[in-house]
Design a protein around this motif. Structure first.
Motif, short mmCIF file in Angstrom:
data_model
loop_
_atom_site.label_atom_id
_atom_site.label_comp_id
_atom_site.label_asym_id
_atom_site.label_seq_id
_atom_site.Cartn_x
_atom_site.Cartn_y
_atom_site.Cartn_z
N SER A 76 -2.34 8.79 12.52
CA SER A 76 -2.50 8.69 13.97
C SER A 76 -3.59 7.69 14.34
N ALA A 77 -3.46 7.13 15.52
CA ALA A 77 -4.41 6.12 16.01
C ALA A 77 -5.60 6.81 16.65
N GLY A 78 -6.34 7.56 15.87
CA GLY A 78 -7.49 8.27 16.40
C GLY A 78 -8.15 9.09 15.31
N LYS A 79 -9.28 9.66 15.64
CA LYS A 79 -10.00 10.50 14.67
C LYS A 79 -10.56 11.72 15.40
N ASP A 80 -9.73 12.28 16.26
CA ASP A 80 -10.15 13.41 17.07
C ASP A 80 -9.36 14.66 16.71
N THR A 81 -9.77 15.77 17.28
CA THR A 81 -9.15 17.05 16.99
C THR A 81 -7.67 17.06 17.36
N ILE A 92 2.84 12.27 15.04
CA ILE A 92 1.86 11.21 14.80
C ILE A 92 1.58 10.50 16.12
N VAL A 93 0.32 10.45 16.50
CA VAL A 93 -0.09 9.84 17.76
C VAL A 93 -0.25 8.33 17.53
N GLU A 94 0.69 7.55 18.06
CA GLU A 94 0.71 6.12 17.77
C GLU A 94 -0.13 5.30 18.75
N THR A 95 -0.31 5.80 19.97
CA THR A 95 -1.13 5.11 20.97
C THR A 95 -2.42 5.89 21.17
N PRO A 96 -3.57 5.26 20.98
CA PRO A 96 -4.83 6.00 21.11
C PRO A 96 -4.99 6.62 22.49
N PHE A 97 -5.55 7.81 22.54
CA PHE A 97 -5.91 8.42 23.80
C PHE A 97 -7.03 7.59 24.45
N PRO A 98 -7.08 7.51 25.78
CA PRO A 98 -8.11 6.68 26.43
C PRO A 98 -9.51 7.25 26.23
N ASP A 336 -20.40 10.57 16.62
CA ASP A 336 -18.94 10.62 16.70
C ASP A 336 -18.33 11.18 15.43
N HIS A 337 -17.05 11.54 15.51
CA HIS A 337 -16.27 11.86 14.32
C HIS A 337 -16.21 10.65 13.40
N THR A 338 -15.85 10.89 12.14
CA THR A 338 -15.70 9.80 11.17
C THR A 338 -14.30 9.83 10.58
N ARG A 339 -13.75 8.63 10.36
CA ARG A 339 -12.39 8.48 9.83
C ARG A 339 -12.41 8.70 8.33
N GLU A 340 -11.92 9.86 7.91
CA GLU A 340 -11.97 10.22 6.50
C GLU A 340 -10.66 10.84 6.03
N ARG A 341 -10.47 10.78 4.73
CA ARG A 341 -9.47 11.66 4.13
C ARG A 341 -9.95 13.10 4.29
N VAL A 342 -9.02 14.03 4.27
CA VAL A 342 -9.41 15.44 4.40
C VAL A 342 -8.94 16.21 3.17
N PRO A 343 -9.72 17.21 2.77
CA PRO A 343 -9.33 18.02 1.61
C PRO A 343 -8.15 18.92 1.93
N LYS A 361 0.06 10.80 2.23
CA LYS A 361 -0.07 9.64 3.11
C LYS A 361 -0.02 9.98 4.59
N THR A 362 0.17 11.23 4.92
CA THR A 362 0.09 11.68 6.31
C THR A 362 -0.23 13.16 6.35
N TYR A 363 -0.97 13.57 7.38
CA TYR A 363 -1.21 15.00 7.58
C TYR A 363 0.10 15.76 7.78
N ALA A 364 1.15 15.05 8.20
CA ALA A 364 2.43 15.71 8.49
C ALA A 364 3.06 16.31 7.24
N ASP A 365 2.56 15.95 6.04
CA ASP A 365 3.07 16.60 4.83
C ASP A 365 2.85 18.11 4.90
N LEU A 366 1.77 18.53 5.55
CA LEU A 366 1.52 19.96 5.71
C LEU A 366 2.60 20.60 6.57
N GLY A 367 2.90 19.97 7.70
CA GLY A 367 3.94 20.51 8.58
C GLY A 367 5.30 20.52 7.94
N GLN A 368 5.62 19.46 7.18
CA GLN A 368 6.93 19.42 6.53
C GLN A 368 7.04 20.49 5.45
N THR A 369 5.94 20.82 4.82
CA THR A 369 5.94 21.92 3.84
C THR A 369 6.29 23.24 4.51
#
Length: 390
Positions: A76-81, A92-98, A336-343, A361-369
């Motif tokens: 996603s185009a962001g690093k927010d909650t 996947i959020v493709e356009t950043p929130f303002p 601010d938040h930091t752009r990181e991989r997550v455990p 390669k995407t957080y969506a792997d969790l949802g697809q599981t």
């Protein structure tokens, strides 16, 4: 192997090292867990047993690993909650929130005044704890809410309970969500920030509420609830997903309350199929943004202690997944938040091997599981790892 219930715990902001695109966010070199451990060696035996020592940059300790483990990267185009959680569930959020690096523009604040009937004080990029201390006296004198933002896509409204009652603060936030922050100003979240106390001793309460923008894509929660399964959210999960697709929601104020509610709901749903998801917010709100390394370390250790009591409750027909939604390195510049991989760690008593799940390669792997576990089809993004578990 499939499971009757899936439990997802999100350790809000507990990142595990800079993502490949971190430089684009100004975060190359950020490492929430690694930098904390370098300052305060973490005592987290339960997270280590689940595989943290294999994926986070923490000091080595001999540990028998009973969970499967990996890392996830955000697309996603962001690093927010909001963007992180939505991506978990296939959006996947493709356009950043303002965002508003120079505070809110006059026309947005004029709309706020007209729609809510209130003026305002503040309109700054600020730390919540600092701004309520500084503007608290003016707030009491004028009766006006304190407005501020941050590097995130948020419109935050703070008020003392004795000046603007809690229900009225919530009403102001609901109007702001539906009628003010719209169109190009549709921020990720409107946040109610109630506080109590006296000058020099103001305290933000656990009655915070997040009013998320509405997602435009169908997510895992809806697929589950439409199939007749339960979807229970703990903490701010309901707020993050605008309560769409949840069958029940349990708002809580801090990590201990999160674990209490999570445990209660796990036991209450033992005869049903579905998903139980919790966000543990204290890492981020209490310590990450405030750049409190020692406090952050103590918070992780306290969570690990609670996890030690929770793990024995997980039954063979249940699958536990623990991850994070972004980073918030307390040693990093700014707040601010930091752009990181997550455990990512995965556990069930039914599993007999510790599997390296690699870098997802995407957080969506969790949802697809989750989708694969309940035979609900394919999300637009994501590759499930259910078949990799042993």
């Amino acid at each position: 192997m499939k499971f009757k219930r899936i439990i997802v715990i999100v350790m809000d902001s507990v990142g595990a090292g800079d993502a490949p695109d971190a430089a684009a966010f100004g975060d190359a070199g950020a490492d929430t867990v690694g930098h904390i451990d370098a300052r305060v060696p973490l005592r987290v035996p339960n997270l280590r047993r689940l595989g943290w020592g294999n994926i986070a940059h923490i000091h080595r300790e001999p540990t028998e690993v009973i969970g499967s483990y990996g890392l996830m990267e955000e697309q996603s185009a962001g690093k927010d909650t909001t963007s992180g959680h939505w991506e978990f569930m296939g959006n996947i959020v493709e356009t950043p929130f303002p965002t508003f690096p120079h505070a809110f523009p006059p026309d947005l604040l004029q709309a706020f005044t007209e729609k809510t009937g209130y003026g305002y004080i503040g309109n700054e990029i600020a730390s919540g704890t600092e701004i309520i201390e500084r503007l608290g006296p003016d707030h009491f004198r004028t009766g006006l809410p304190i407005i501020y933002t941050s590097a995130d896509s948020v419109f935050q409204i703070a008020a003392h309970n004795d000046v603007i009652p809690l229900d009225e603060l919530y009403r102001i936030c609901e109007i702001t969500r539906k009628e003010v922050c719209v169109g190009p100003y549709e921020v990720g979240r409107i946040i109610a920030r109630p506080f109590i106390g006296t000058q020099g001793h103001f305290i933000r309460t656990g009655d915070r509420r997040d009013y998320s923008r509405l997602p435009k894509k169908k997510m895992v929660f809806s697929y589950l609830s439409e199939s007749g399964r339960f979807v229970a959210g703990v903490g701010k999960i309901g707020d993050i997903y605008a309560h769409i697709g949840l069958t029940e929601s349990y708002h809580t104020g801090d990590n201990p309350a999160d674990m209490k509610a999570l445990t209660e709901q796990l036991l209450a749903h033992r005869d049903r199929e579905g998903l139980l998801m919790a966000n543990f917010v204290d890492f981020d709100s209490q310590y990450g943004h405030r750049r409190n390394v020692e406090g952050y370390a103590a918070c992780i250790e306290a969570f690990d202690n609670m996890l030690g009591h929770f793990l024995p409750l997980v039954q063979p027909d249940e699958l536990l997944m623990i991850t994070a939604d972004h980073g918030n390195d307390p040693t990093w510049k700014g707040t601010d938040h930091t752009r990181e991989r997550v455990p990512l760690v995965v556990y069930s008593p039914a599993l007999t091997e510790a599997v390296d799940l690699g870098i997802r390669k995407t957080y969506a792997d969790l949802g697809q599981t989750i989708m694969d576990n309940f035979s609900l089809g394919q999300l637009p993004s994501g590759t499930g790892f259910l078949s990799e578990l042993r």
